[in-house]
Design an enzyme around this catalytic site. Structure first.
Site, PDB file in Angstrom:
ATOM      1  N   GLU A 468      -0.607   2.435  -4.549  1.00  0.00           N
ATOM      2  CA  GLU A 468       0.576   1.645  -4.227  1.00  0.00           C
ATOM      3  C   GLU A 468       0.079   0.409  -3.481  1.00  0.00           C
ATOM      4  O   GLU A 468      -0.543   0.545  -2.421  1.00  0.00           O
ATOM      5  CB  GLU A 468       1.465   2.514  -3.321  1.00  0.00           C
ATOM      6  CG  GLU A 468       2.884   2.104  -3.214  1.00  0.00           C
ATOM      7  CD  GLU A 468       3.697   3.111  -2.374  1.00  0.00           C
ATOM      8  OE1 GLU A 468       4.914   3.105  -2.494  1.00  0.00           O
ATOM      9  OE2 GLU A 468       3.121   3.887  -1.572  1.00  0.00           O
ATOM     10  N   ILE A 469       0.311  -0.772  -4.048  1.00  0.00           N
ATOM     11  CA  ILE A 469      -0.106  -1.997  -3.361  1.00  0.00           C
ATOM     12  C   ILE A 469       1.115  -2.595  -2.696  1.00  0.00           C
ATOM     13  O   ILE A 469       2.160  -2.784  -3.332  1.00  0.00           O
ATOM     14  CB  ILE A 469      -0.774  -2.977  -4.350  1.00  0.00           C
ATOM     15  CG1 ILE A 469      -2.137  -2.397  -4.738  1.00  0.00           C
ATOM     16  CG2 ILE A 469      -0.907  -4.381  -3.741  1.00  0.00           C
ATOM     17  CD1 ILE A 469      -3.015  -3.284  -5.555  1.00  0.00           C
TER      18      ILE A 469
END
Ligand code: NAI
Length: 721
Positions: A468-469
């Site tokens: 998850e960025i």
């Protein structure tokens, strides 16, 4: 004599000394697939070969560098309206491959990936040669799409390699490398890529003049004993069925159908090909297959999405040198995926003991790869050489990216951020692996906040597919694009989300875990909660999950979201009590379950009930209600994440939930689940839950609007994303 080349759209034929060399090179595509156009081209070409008296045999080879044939064109599956449509397509595949098998000799020259329909095609040929290139492998991955091989794979594979080896490939979708393929008898020869074509032409000539015949199968004696008689086969089938049921809990119809199709091939009264086509048709219409196909498209679409909407799209910066702060559980985990991606890794921690522990954790992951023969001894040594440790910042001066994975404490994060910025070049990107602290808050201590973002890996890093960025409003788009591109290089499925408490994955997970905790508060047994959610399709139940991630980590995440979202996420009492008693879950060998010294999970630790609000008094809630209370909280929270702009799309939420928090893949994800149930039905259940648990299940406004308008998150037909 050389005949002029006949160029068609994907197949090119050159005939030399009576041997036709057919090269498959799908124009404008990175991989070869059997589209409808290619199938008809293939039929025409093979017809022509059969009719041409000057052609004695054929070599089939790919024009792509790293790919032989990627299989069927999955988009074509979306055209199936009925089981009959899908069955018909399977029968057409049977007819086409039967014509190949019954025709003039054909040698299949395999270099690169050979998947699904590609492997089935190879099985229909008369001689198979694979190269020893690392990219060369064969597989039948259809069960991963909720299907079975539909072009004869369930019939020809057992006939070629024996029942047990065939079931192993069909049921697990595993990749079989060239060396193993040779051992199994799946291919007849293994050669260096540079001589593939030459050897293939030679074999074709030998098959044509009768100087070479197909060699007999070479199985181990034990395998033959079981495979070659009906009683032995019955044992193999029974064991395989038990194995499938234990693994899938009966939730996935495809592997069971695959067993039936293979079995039909051995039965005297059945027609295996007929059964295969019928079951392929039936499976194509199941929701399980449709959702798995959706996930295939969703993850494929994500690979092209750089996470920013700017034009022109900036180019990703090269990331060759990675600095990691903290050689703990997550830091070492990140190093273990970065080194195989070709990155030079430098880990910093407080003392040499911690560094040594971190390096040992990296070595464990690499050793596992070595044992599984995914890498050679030399590669193992090279991968370990690429990772080094330090207790100061030496080696950080030329880092392209630094990921901090120090303690989850804002003060510590701020301190290391300042230290990092004083040593790395100005172009370096700085990422935090925080699981809960808003990125903007971390970036506030930075001299260049535009280069600071979140890269939230999941544990264990080398196994969990999601990354998850997390971006904040001030990010430079090139920084985001670079992080996305690097995440993909690490082999991760990347979603880009906006900053906010819990980001997406932990925020959607929190009310779900909390609902399980509230059930514990009421006296519902640990087993019945976990069992209900496992039957729904989660790999582990929520209480087991809490033990796995650690009660400290879970309660910390719970506290952050409850602080931000109030009554909806007001914490349960049970988890607090258990952690107060010093139980951390698996890592402390004590949680809700018991663990042995090796960390292996046993049954529920009965003594934990003494710590819970109701003590040993048990209450009963029906399994369906347990599922509703936990899952609907997650569904609603996911919609709220989309509404709040945390998620960029329903697609990202579905992929994130499946790959990050274990939402059952055959249900597609929270948004797909809502579409299948209908927003109106989901809202009505939420309303009913809200009456019983005020403040916790208030349906998202956008969901209520969809319930009224009849809208959906995805189109009702056609390509979903
Ligand atoms: P950990 O306690 O295993 O490792 C943290 C390491 O950081 C320790 O080795 C510690 O000595 C080191 N450290 C502390 N201050 C330092 C400094 N100033 N310089 C260098 N090293 C320093 O913790 P874990 O589990 O690896 O977590 C690290 C981060 O990853 C946290 O922010 C956590 O929230 C996040 N995270 C954790 C997940 C998990 O499942 N454990 C999942 C996703 C994110």
């Amino acid at each position: 004599m050389t005949a002029p080349a006949t160029t068609q759209r994907a197949l090119t034929m050159v005939v030399e000394n009576g041997i036709a060399v057919l090269t498959f090179d799908a124009p404008g595509a990175s991989v070869n697939t059997f589209t409808a156009a290619v199938q008809s081209e293939l039929r025409e070409t093979f017809d022509a070969i059969q009719r041409d008296p000057s052609i004695r045999a054929t070599v089939f080879i790919s024009g792509k560098r790293d790919n032989f044939i990627a299989g069927a064109d999955i988009e074509a599956f979306l055209e199936f309206r009925t089981a009959d449509d899908a069955e018909r397509s399977s029968r057409e595949g049977h007819a086409a491959f039967a014509a190949i098998a019954d025709g003039k000799p054909i040698v299949c020259a395999i270099n690169g990936g050979c998947l699904g329909g590609g492997t089935e095609f190879a099985l229909a040929c008369h001689w198979r040669i694979a190269t020893d290139a690392p990219k060369t492998s064969m597989s039948l991955p259809e069960v991963q799409l909720g299907l079975i091989p539909g072009a004869g794979g369930t019939q020809r594979l057992p006939a070629l390699v024996g029942l047990q080896a065939a079931l192993d490939m069909i049921l697990t979708a595993k990749n079989v490398r060239a060396k193993k393929a040779l051992q199994l008898g799946l291919v007849d020869e293994m050669v260096h890529p540079s001589i593939l074509r030459r050897v293939a032409i030679q074999r074709a000539a030998e098959l044509a003049d009768g100087s070479r015949r197909r060699e007999a199968r070479k199985h181990g004696a034990g395998e033959l004993l079981l495979d070659e008689n009906p009683i032995g086969r019955a044992i193999v089938f029974r064991k395989a069925r038990e194995g499938v049921l234990a693994k899938t809990k009966g939730l996935y119809p495809a592997p069971l159908a695959a067993l039936d199709a293979v079995a039909a091939g051995y039965s005297s009264d059945g027609d295996g090909y007929h059964t295969e086509a019928r079951l392929f048709g039936e499976l194509a219409m199941t929701p399980e297959s449709q959702e798995l196909v959706f996930l295939f498209f969703a993850t494929t679409a994500l690979k092209r999405d750089m996470g920013v909407e700017v034009d022109p799209l900036p180019k990703p910066l090269p990331i060759d040198k990675l600095g990691i702060l903290g050689a703990g559980f997550m830091g070492a985990g990140i190093a273990s995926v970065a080194s195989p991606a070709g990155t030079i890794v430098r880990m910093k921690d407080a003392d040499t003991t911690r560094i040594a522990k971190g390096l040992a954790a990296v070595r464990d992951v690499m050793r596992d790869k070595l044992v599984k023969k995914q890498i050679t001894r030399t590669q193992f040594d090279d991968l370990m050489l690429a990772v080094s440790g330090t207790t100061d910042y030496t080696g950080f001066g030329n880092a392209d990216l630094v990921i901090e994975a120090v303690f989850e404490d804002l003060q510590v994060k701020h301190q290391v951020l300042r230290e990092i910025e004083s040593v790395v070049p100005p172009r370096a990107i700085i990422a935090s692996n925080t699981s809960t602290i808003p990125i903007a808050r971390i970036a506030s201590a930075s001299a260049r906040p535009e280069r600071v973002l979140g890269m939230h890996f999941f544990s264990p890093v080398h196994k969990m597919p999601l990354l998850e960025i997390i971006t904040h409003d001030g990010n430079d788009p090139q920084v985001v694009v670079s992080a996305v591109s690097y995440g993909r290089k690490l082999g991760k499925t990347v979603i880009v989300v906006r900053d906010g408490p819990g980001f997406f994955a932990n925020r959607a997970l929190s009310p779900y875990v909390n609902a399980a905790g509230l059930l514990l508060d009421e006296g519902v047994s640990i087993e019945s909660i976990d069992e209900a959610l496992v039957k729904f399709g989660f790999a582990v139940g929520p209480i087991t999950l809490v033990d796995e991630v650690g009660l400290d980590v879970a309660t910390k995440a719970g506290a952050i979201v409850s602080e931000s979202f109030g009554a909806r996420m007001a914490p349960n009492e049970s988890l607090q009590r258990v952690i107060k008693a010093g139980r951390l879950g698996r890592k402390g060998k004590r949680g809700f379950y018991v663990y042995d010294d090796a960390g292996k999970k046993g049954g529920v630790d009965a003594s934990v009930y003494e710590l819970l609000p109701t003590g040993q008094r048990r209450a009963t809630v029906p399994a369906a209600r347990i599922v509703q209370r936990c899952v609907y909280a997650m569904l609603n929270e996911s919609v709220l994440c989309l509404e709040d702009g945390i998620l960029r799309s329903a697609r990202d939420g579905d992929v994130g939930a499946v790959f990050g928090i274990g939402f059952p893949p055959f249900r597609g994800g929270p948004f797909r689940f809502i579409d299948r149930e209908g927003a109106a039905s989901v809202v009505s259940t939420l309303d009913e839950l809200e009456r019983e648990f005020p403040g916790r299940y208030q349906a998202a406004a956008s969901l209520r609007a969809m319930a009224e308008s009849g809208e959906r998150f995805y189109p009702a037909a056609g390509k979903p994303v």
